[in-house]
Design a protein around this motif. Structure first.
Motif, short mmCIF file in Angstrom:
data_model
loop_
_atom_site.label_atom_id
_atom_site.label_comp_id
_atom_site.label_asym_id
_atom_site.label_seq_id
_atom_site.Cartn_x
_atom_site.Cartn_y
_atom_site.Cartn_z
N LEU A 86 -28.99 -34.92 -38.82
CA LEU A 86 -27.55 -34.88 -38.27
C LEU A 86 -27.02 -33.65 -39.13
O LEU A 86 -27.41 -33.65 -40.37
CB LEU A 86 -26.80 -36.16 -38.82
CG LEU A 86 -27.06 -37.19 -37.74
CD1 LEU A 86 -28.32 -37.95 -38.05
CD2 LEU A 86 -25.88 -38.24 -37.73
N CYS A 87 -26.55 -32.76 -38.53
CA CYS A 87 -25.97 -31.51 -39.03
C CYS A 87 -24.61 -31.18 -39.09
O CYS A 87 -23.94 -31.68 -38.03
CB CYS A 87 -26.94 -30.49 -38.61
SG CYS A 87 -28.76 -30.51 -38.70
N ALA A 88 -23.89 -30.58 -40.10
CA ALA A 88 -22.72 -30.25 -40.04
C ALA A 88 -22.60 -28.92 -40.75
O ALA A 88 -23.44 -28.40 -41.38
CB ALA A 88 -21.92 -31.31 -40.99
N GLY A 89 -21.42 -28.20 -40.27
CA GLY A 89 -21.35 -26.72 -40.68
C GLY A 89 -19.95 -26.64 -41.40
O GLY A 89 -18.95 -27.26 -41.23
N LYS A 90 -19.97 -25.47 -42.36
CA LYS A 90 -18.64 -24.98 -43.10
C LYS A 90 -18.65 -23.51 -42.82
O LYS A 90 -19.57 -22.85 -42.49
CB LYS A 90 -18.89 -25.12 -44.63
CG LYS A 90 -19.08 -26.65 -45.00
CD LYS A 90 -17.93 -27.48 -44.77
CE LYS A 90 -18.16 -28.77 -45.49
NZ LYS A 90 -16.74 -29.60 -45.41
N PRO A 91 -17.32 -23.12 -42.71
CA PRO A 91 -17.09 -21.73 -42.28
C PRO A 91 -17.76 -20.64 -43.37
O PRO A 91 -18.03 -20.97 -44.65
CB PRO A 91 -15.61 -21.72 -42.51
CG PRO A 91 -15.08 -22.98 -42.49
CD PRO A 91 -16.18 -23.76 -42.97
N ALA A 92 -18.40 -19.77 -42.63
CA ALA A 92 -19.24 -18.64 -43.53
C ALA A 92 -19.18 -17.70 -42.69
O ALA A 92 -19.03 -17.50 -41.36
CB ALA A 92 -20.82 -19.37 -43.72
N LYS A 93 -19.52 -16.36 -43.47
CA LYS A 93 -19.29 -15.06 -42.54
C LYS A 93 -20.58 -14.74 -41.81
O LYS A 93 -21.63 -14.94 -42.49
CB LYS A 93 -19.09 -13.72 -43.63
CG LYS A 93 -17.90 -14.00 -44.36
CD LYS A 93 -16.37 -13.49 -43.49
CE LYS A 93 -15.28 -13.35 -44.04
NZ LYS A 93 -14.24 -13.03 -43.09
N LEU A 94 -20.50 -14.19 -40.63
CA LEU A 94 -21.58 -14.09 -39.79
C LEU A 94 -21.75 -12.28 -39.92
O LEU A 94 -20.94 -11.68 -40.43
CB LEU A 94 -21.55 -14.19 -38.30
CG LEU A 94 -21.24 -15.71 -37.96
CD1 LEU A 94 -21.18 -15.70 -36.58
CD2 LEU A 94 -22.66 -16.29 -38.51
N PRO A 95 -22.97 -11.77 -39.57
CA PRO A 95 -23.07 -10.31 -39.59
C PRO A 95 -21.82 -9.97 -38.75
O PRO A 95 -21.50 -10.14 -37.40
CB PRO A 95 -24.43 -10.05 -38.96
CG PRO A 95 -25.05 -11.23 -39.15
CD PRO A 95 -24.26 -12.46 -39.33
N GLY A 96 -21.12 -8.87 -39.32
CA GLY A 96 -20.05 -8.21 -38.41
C GLY A 96 -18.77 -8.64 -39.05
O GLY A 96 -17.56 -8.21 -38.79
N GLY A 97 -18.81 -9.73 -39.96
CA GLY A 97 -17.61 -10.18 -40.61
C GLY A 97 -16.85 -11.36 -40.12
O GLY A 97 -15.83 -11.84 -40.57
N GLN A 98 -17.15 -11.82 -38.78
CA GLN A 98 -16.87 -12.88 -38.22
C GLN A 98 -16.84 -14.42 -39.04
O GLN A 98 -18.01 -14.39 -39.64
CB GLN A 98 -17.07 -13.18 -36.50
CG GLN A 98 -16.38 -14.19 -36.00
CD GLN A 98 -17.06 -14.59 -34.73
OE1 GLN A 98 -18.35 -14.47 -34.62
NE2 GLN A 98 -16.27 -15.09 -33.81
N THR A 99 -16.16 -15.09 -39.11
CA THR A 99 -16.14 -16.41 -39.94
C THR A 99 -16.55 -17.54 -38.55
O THR A 99 -15.80 -17.54 -37.63
CB THR A 99 -14.85 -16.77 -40.74
OG1 THR A 99 -14.64 -15.76 -41.77
CG2 THR A 99 -15.13 -18.11 -41.25
#
Length: 217
Positions: free
Chosen positions: A9-22
């Motif tokens: 069971l997976c959950a996510g937190k905000p993080a920067k992607l390549p290119g700068g998008q969160t």
């Protein structure tokens, strides 16, 4: 089929992607029991709440069975080893879009989930993997994944079974909905689109999509 093992069971937190998008698309496994609420897994985050989250999109499942397709498409990307790589909250193998019906209900731990809609791909997936063309590949292949709404809140953990319940579901597969409403090359199924436009089970965004397509037809 008695059920499908949920390996994570997976959950996510905000993080920067390549290119700068969160984004919170990169979901990671949670340990121990996880609360399943009407808005999804406790601790999970949606950054762009205009297009993600809410009761109709509470829990996302992107089949692990699609990993080989993606290896052949984008190469042996290390993220493909992650159970939540595509933003999936549930890591499940041996179940795909053609086998899941709109309104189908499942028990997971002490919670009850209902299949609500396909997932519409967006460019965030391409930013996540650093590979252009993935949205097009999803639209053409129908490997979209789907969402559940949570009908009964509860708890679940890795190793629990996603167990189909006997409550009646529609006979409309997620694959059929995606082809009818998202595939630009698909042949319009007028009867199906009309049914979807009137469906009280289909998520609101996809129902609006069906209404617009029905009006064009």
């Amino acid at each position: 089929m008695s059920g499908y093992i949920v390996s994570a069971l997976c959950a996510g937190k905000p993080a920067k992607l390549p290119g700068g998008q969160t984004s919170a698309i990169a979901k990671v496994p949670r340990h121990g029991s996880v609360n399943m609420t009407y808005l999804g897994l406790a601790g999970d985050t949606q950054v762009n709440t205009k297009y993600h989250g809410g009761p109709d999109m509470a829990v996302h499942l992107y089949p692990l069975a699609h990993r080989e397709f993606w290896r052949q498409t984008i190469g042996d990307h290390p993220a493909l080893e992650e159970p939540g790589a595509f933003g999936s909250n549930l890591a499940v193998d041996a179940i795909v879009e053609s086998e899941v019906r709109l309104g189908q209900r499942f028990r997971l731990g002490s919670s009850v989930l209902e299949v609500s809609q396909p997932r519409m791909p967006c460019a965030t997936i391409e930013r996540r993997f650093g590979y252009s063309g993935m949205v097009k590949a999803i639209l053409e292949s129908g490997r979209c994944g789907w969402y559940f709404r949570v009908l009964e809140e509860g708890e679940a953990k890795a190793g629990d079974m996603l167990e189909p319940l006997e409550e009646a579901a529609t006979d409309i597969s997620i694959a059929a909905i995606f082809t009818a409403l998202a595939d630009p090359a698909g042949t319009p199924d007028r009867a199906l689109i009309t049914v979807l436009a009137d469906s009280a089970i289909l998520g609101a965004d996809w129902r609006k999509r069906a209404v617009k397509r029905a009006e064009r037809l």
